[in-house]
Each structure stands twice: as structure tokens, then as C-alpha cells.
Design a protein around this motif. Structure first.
Motif, short mmCIF file in Angstrom:
data_model
loop_
_atom_site.label_atom_id
_atom_site.label_comp_id
_atom_site.label_asym_id
_atom_site.label_seq_id
_atom_site.Cartn_x
_atom_site.Cartn_y
_atom_site.Cartn_z
N ARG A 8 0.84 -1.19 0.00
CA ARG A 8 0.00 0.00 0.00
C ARG A 8 0.89 1.26 0.00
O ARG A 8 1.01 1.95 1.02
CB ARG A 8 -0.91 0.00 1.22
N TRP B 257 -11.83 5.18 3.10
CA TRP B 257 -10.78 4.21 3.40
C TRP B 257 -11.29 2.81 3.07
O TRP B 257 -12.20 2.30 3.71
CB TRP B 257 -10.36 4.28 4.86
N THR C 23 -9.61 -0.88 2.89
CA THR C 23 -8.37 -1.44 3.44
C THR C 23 -7.73 -2.51 2.56
O THR C 23 -6.66 -3.01 2.90
CB THR C 23 -8.61 -2.03 4.84
N TYR D 27 -3.02 2.91 4.45
CA TYR D 27 -2.16 2.63 5.60
C TYR D 27 -1.28 1.44 5.26
O TYR D 27 -1.78 0.33 5.04
CB TYR D 27 -2.98 2.35 6.85
N PHE E 235 -2.10 -5.09 10.27
CA PHE E 235 -3.40 -4.81 10.84
C PHE E 235 -3.34 -4.95 12.36
O PHE E 235 -2.94 -5.97 12.89
CB PHE E 235 -4.47 -5.76 10.30
N GLN F 22 -6.35 0.69 13.66
CA GLN F 22 -7.37 0.94 12.64
C GLN F 22 -8.43 1.90 13.16
O GLN F 22 -8.83 2.83 12.45
CB GLN F 22 -8.02 -0.38 12.21
N LEU G 37 -16.02 3.69 5.09
CA LEU G 37 -15.06 2.62 5.36
C LEU G 37 -15.53 1.36 4.65
O LEU G 37 -16.72 1.03 4.66
CB LEU G 37 -14.97 2.35 6.86
N CYS H 81 -14.08 -2.64 4.69
CA CYS H 81 -13.06 -3.62 5.10
C CYS H 81 -13.71 -4.99 5.27
O CYS H 81 -14.91 -5.15 5.05
CB CYS H 81 -12.33 -3.18 6.36
N GLU I 38 -11.79 -7.92 9.99
CA GLU I 38 -11.34 -6.65 10.59
C GLU I 38 -12.39 -6.09 11.53
O GLU I 38 -12.08 -5.61 12.63
CB GLU I 38 -11.00 -5.65 9.48
#
Length: 529
Positions: free
Chosen positions: A73, A216, A218, A244, A248, A253, A265, A267, A271
Motif C-alpha cells: 500500500r 478508506w 483497506t 495505511y 493490521f 485501525q 469505510l 473492510c 477486521e
């Protein structure tokens, strides 16, 4: 939504969508595990992408060629894609967890002319023993590697002026490999037209991305979900993405969500599960978070309740595939039904059919299917049309999953049509793990299935028959696990191994994985009863 709204112009390059936002608007906030922080504007990313397009052309890589990339990333991931796509060059995404055999298969099957790899991962490529006749160049990213070109150096020498290549909407943009239950991974062909349709479906109807949002997602580069969301749904909608680059950790987070005032968000359920277990969850301020989506596997009711009670956020489920975009989900403006997958993103294209291709009535379990003229469905499996046809019934492409629907067309997931394992959002073909295990000198036969797990949704479980002379003791388990990690991507290794004397098989000798899956489900149910 009319079908015509999803069909790209005949001459179309997806980078033209991103060029609309060429300005000093922040495209990306970036942070790493060490606390280093950077931001990049749309103008910076677009200019860097043009430089990289020139880099590829200067190396003799042109429109219609293919390159493979393995990067984490970092901003270079965006630059590589922007440059290649602008030049009409298709990209094979590769995860850093791929091993030499995985990489060489993709390069050879996809006929990649270059591999562009983060400097820490170049060793995996250098360990490849197979001949790779198409490969002409190796480019090391964010660091120097002996025998490799330096991306930083060749970028510094390239012009930032570039005229976007005149691509056809049906030209290949992405060649993403996905695991199946048998055989080698399949190369999924997505065209520029697929991106056009995707940008007019998921960001609005599920993610609810709005002007000025900080979004975001992920997912990591190397996966189709990264192309879906961190790449296209950010840059194609002109909003600001967060990236990021670090391991994790649920507390981190949550802190990032608070510090960057994230509005949307996306994910994995894993998560969300791990975040929900953080002590004193209420200490985090997520008041800016308007929409929280999940994809990869089913959401757990307990986790949904915790986020609702703590932050007044309703987690929204979503379902899609490497071969498509989001297909079913909790859509913007629609009521949530806990336990349901949601509703089709577009009713006219997504349905549930029986084995004869007929739509099933309410409450009847069938195959989740996508009409083959859905503009956000892949074109084919690269040079494997037989594998595409095997997933087709009439005018429908079968996703491989089964569900039922109610009178309001909410879908209710029932399980896989085949044996693919989904663990922590990763899609794992059992045949790949079995092939790796069978290479070990002690393994006579094996079968790999999904085993229910409270954190990961499922884990990879291997039932192993050892050869004569090898004792089934506990010390052999980590030995086999390590062996599989070295043979294929580490996330595919069996987290549980059970030694057995025989395996359930059909008369023709095929392993009956369904029986082993049911055994694991019963055991899980008994443990929690």
C-alpha cells in the motif's frame, strides 16, 4: 438505471475519468507503520502516472502488452496502474504473499513483458526456476536490487508529458487471477468498459461516496478488491482516499478512522470482528463515519450489534466477485435485514436460478447468477474459454454461490456451489493447498476444506493420510504448515491439520469434500452448544 448508462463509449480509457479531477485536491492520505505521513494531490498522481507510461514505452512495452506488479500500500501502486492503463497496457495484480511458482504461472500464462516489484519482494522472483520467455524487464520499486531496473531512477529520467493511448472500450485493462476448486488459478479479463460500469454502480449504490468524502478501503494492491475501491472508487469519483501501509492492528485501525475523520469505510468482516473486541471501544470518536461496508464473507450478527450500539453505525454487507463488481448488498436508501446479503445491485441483471437456468420462486435455494450482458461482468477467463463455459447456464454466468430470496428480493446466503474456501476475506482453492501438501515426502493423500472459525469466518483445514513409516504426531503439523507456506501464498496454509487413515470418496475416486465440510460444521456446532 438504464443499460445504456452503463455502456462505455467505443473509444474509452479509464484514466480519462481520473483526469477530470486533475487539480490540487488531495487524492491520497498515506501513513505507514513508522508514523511517516504523506499526502498526494490528483495532479501529482496524474503527472507521475504519465512519467511511468513513458517509462514503459521507452522499454518497448506498448499498447496491448501485459505487465505484472507486486507492491504494498504505497503511492507507487497507484502510479504503476495509472501509467500502464494510460498507455493501453494491461496489469496483472500480484500479492506480496505469492511464491515463485505462483508468480511464474501468472507471468507465463499472462505473457507479461515486465514485472514491477517492491524491492523487498524481488527475491521471490529471483528464485523462480521456470523459464519465462515473455519476460523482458524487471523493475524494483522504492529501493535498489541488483540485476533490476530502479523505478525511482527511470522515473526521474522520464517526461511528464504523455498523450493517453486511444484504447477501445473492449481492450483488456486488468488480468486478475482467482482461485478455483480445481486446476490452476484462472485469469479474469476485465476491460476498460468494465471500469466504466463499475464506477457507475458500486460507489453510488452501495458505498454512498459523496463529494468531499474521505474514503478508506483497506484492501491491498494485488487483489481485485483494491481495484474496485482504493483505486477506482477513490480516483474515479474524485474523493480522498486513505492508505495505511502497516500490519493490521484493531486499535490502530480505529485510531486512523478517528484521526483522519473517515466518512466511508470498507473492510473485511474479520477486521470488523477484531475491532469489536477492543476494550473500551467507546473511547474512539467515529462520528464522521457515515457509511461502513463489508465484503468478502458474511457479517456476524454480534459484530453488527456492537457497532450499532457503540457508534450508531449500521454495518452494511456486500457481495461480489473477482469476475464482477458488487452484485448484492445493503443498498443506499434500502432497509437492512439482519442476516440477509441484501438486494441485487441491479434487479434486471442478478437473480437466482435452478440447474436448468430458470429463476426460482421465493424461498427456494438456487444459484446466484448474473446475466451475461451485465456491463460490469468480466469478459472471459484468459485463454481458458472452456472454464468460462463451465460456469454458464443459458444466458447466465454462475457465481458459484447458492442463496434464496424473499418476496422483497432480499437474498439469503446458503453456501458455496463448489468447494472454494473464504477465510478472512481471502479466496482459496482447496486444490492449490492439496497440491502443495502432496509434494511433501510424508503425504500420501489429503483433502482440504473450510472449517468454521469465530474470527476468520473459516480456516483452511487439511485431512492428511501419511505414507507408511511416518508417524502422525503433533510435531509433524508445523512441519507441514511451514512446507505449504513455502510452496504457495502463506495465507493458504492449513491452520488445522488432522491425520486420518482414509478419505470419503466417490466410486470414481473423487474426494467428497462436502462430507468433510459437514463434519467440520457439526464439530463447530457441538463446540458452541
Amino acid at each position: 438505471m438504464e443499460l445504456t448508462e452503463l455502456i462505455a463509449p467505443q473509444k474509452y480509457n479509464l484514466t480519462n475519468e481520473i483526469d477530470r479531477f486533475d487539480s490540487d485536491r488531495v487524492a491520497l492520505f498515506w501513513e505507514n507503520e513508522n508514523g511517516d505521513k504523506r499526502s498526494f494531490t490528483y495532479h501529482e498522481l496524474i503527472e507521475k502516472g504519465k512519467r511511468f507510461a513513458n517509462v514503459l514505452n521507452n522499454l518497448g512495452i506498448k499498447k496491448g502488452d501485459v505487465v505484472m506488479t507486486i507492491v504494498p500500500r504505497i503511492v507507487d501502486a497507484y502510479v504503476i496502474y495509472l501509467g500502464a492503463l494510460r498507455a493501453g497496457i494491461a496489469v496483472i495484480p500480484g500479492s506480496e504473499m505469492l511464491r515463485p511458482g505462483d508468480i511464474s504461472y501468472r507471468i507465463n500464462q499472462g505473457k507479461a513483458k515486465a514485472i514491477i516489484t517492491f524491492h523487498d519482494y524481488t527475491e521471490q522472483v529471483d528464485h523462480i526456476e521456470e523459464n519465462m520467455p515473455s519476460l523482458q524487464h524487471k523493475i524494483s520499486v522504492a529501493g535498489e536490487t541488483d540485476g533490476w531496473l530502479s523505478m525511482d531512477q527511470i522515473m526521474s529520467e522520464a517526461s511528464n508529458s504523455y498523450t493517453t493511448v486511444d484504447t477501445d472500450k473492449d481492450d483488456m485493462a486488468f488480468l486478475t487471477y482467482t482461485s478455483g476448486t480445481s486446476g490452476a488459478p484462472k485469469g479474469v479479463v476485465h476491460t476498460h468498459a468494465w471500469a466504466y460500469a463499475h464506477l457507475r454502480i458500486a460507489p453510488q449504490r452501495w458505498l454512498d461516496i459523496q463529494e468531499g468524502d474521505i474514503f478508506w478501503a483497506t484492501a491491498a494492491p494485488g487483489w481485485q478488491k483494491w481495484i474496485w475501491s482504493p483505486f477506482l472508487s477513490v480516483l474515479g469519483k474524485g474523493v480522498t482516499g486513505l492508505a495505511y501501509d502497516g500490519r493490521f492492528r484493531p486499535e490502530k485501525q480505529l485510531q486512523l478512522l478517528q484521526d483522519y475523520k473517515v466518512n466511508v469505510l470498507c473492510c473485511t468482516p474479520t477486521e470488523y470482528r477484531l475491532m469489536s473486541k477492543v476494550d473500551h471501544l467507546e473511547k474512539f470518536d467515529l462520528s464522521n463515519l457515515r457509511n461502513a461496508c463489508s465484503a468478502g464473507e458474511a457479517l456476524n450478527r454480534g459484530v453488527i450489534d456492537i457497532f450499532k450500539q457503540t457508534f450508531d453505525i449500521q454495518l452494511k454487507d456486500g457481495y461480489g466477485q473477482t469476475e464482477s463488481t458488487l452484485l448484492v448488498g445493503t443498498l443506499v436508501g434500502h432497509a437492512i435485514r439482519i442476516g440477509s446479503m441484501g438486494q441485487p445491485i441491479l434487479d434486471e441483471f442478478i437473480t437466482i436460478i435452478d440447474e436448468d437456468g430458470n429463476e426460482v420462486p421465493d424461498g427456494v435455494v438456487g444459484n446466484i447468477a448474473v446475466r451475461r450482458d451485465f456491463p460490469a461482468l468480466f469478459k472471459t477467463y484468459y485463454e481458458q474459454p472452456d472454464r468460462y463455459q463451465a460456469a454458464v447456464i443459458g444466458n447466465y454466468f454462475l457465481t458459484g454461490d447458492r442463496a434464496s430470496h424473499d418476496q422483497d428480493n432480499y437474498f439469503w446466503f446458503q453456501g458455496r456451489r463448489d468447494d472454494v474456501i473464504i477465510s478472512s476475506g481471502y479466496t482459496i482453492g482447496p486444490a492449490e493447498v492439496e497440491d502443495a501438501l502432496l509434494k511433501h515426502e510424508s503425504v500420501k493423500d489429503c483433502a482440504v476444506v473450510a472449517s468454521p472459525d469465530p474470527i476468520r469466518g473459516n480456516i483452511v483445514k487439511a485431512f492428511v493420510i501419511l505414507k507408511d513409516g511416518y508417524a502422525p504426531d503433533e510435531s509433524r503439523i508445523p512441519e507441514l504448515q511451514k512446507f505449504v507456506k513455502n510452496q504457495t501464498a502463506p495465507y493458504k496454509y492449513p491452520r488445522a491439520i488432522e491425520f486420518v487413515s482414509d478419505l470419503p470418496k466417490t466410486v470414481s475416486g473423487k474426494i467428497m469434500r462436502a462430507k468433510l465440510r459437514e463434519l467440520e460444521k457439526r464439530r463447530a456446532s457441538e463446540r458452541h452448544s
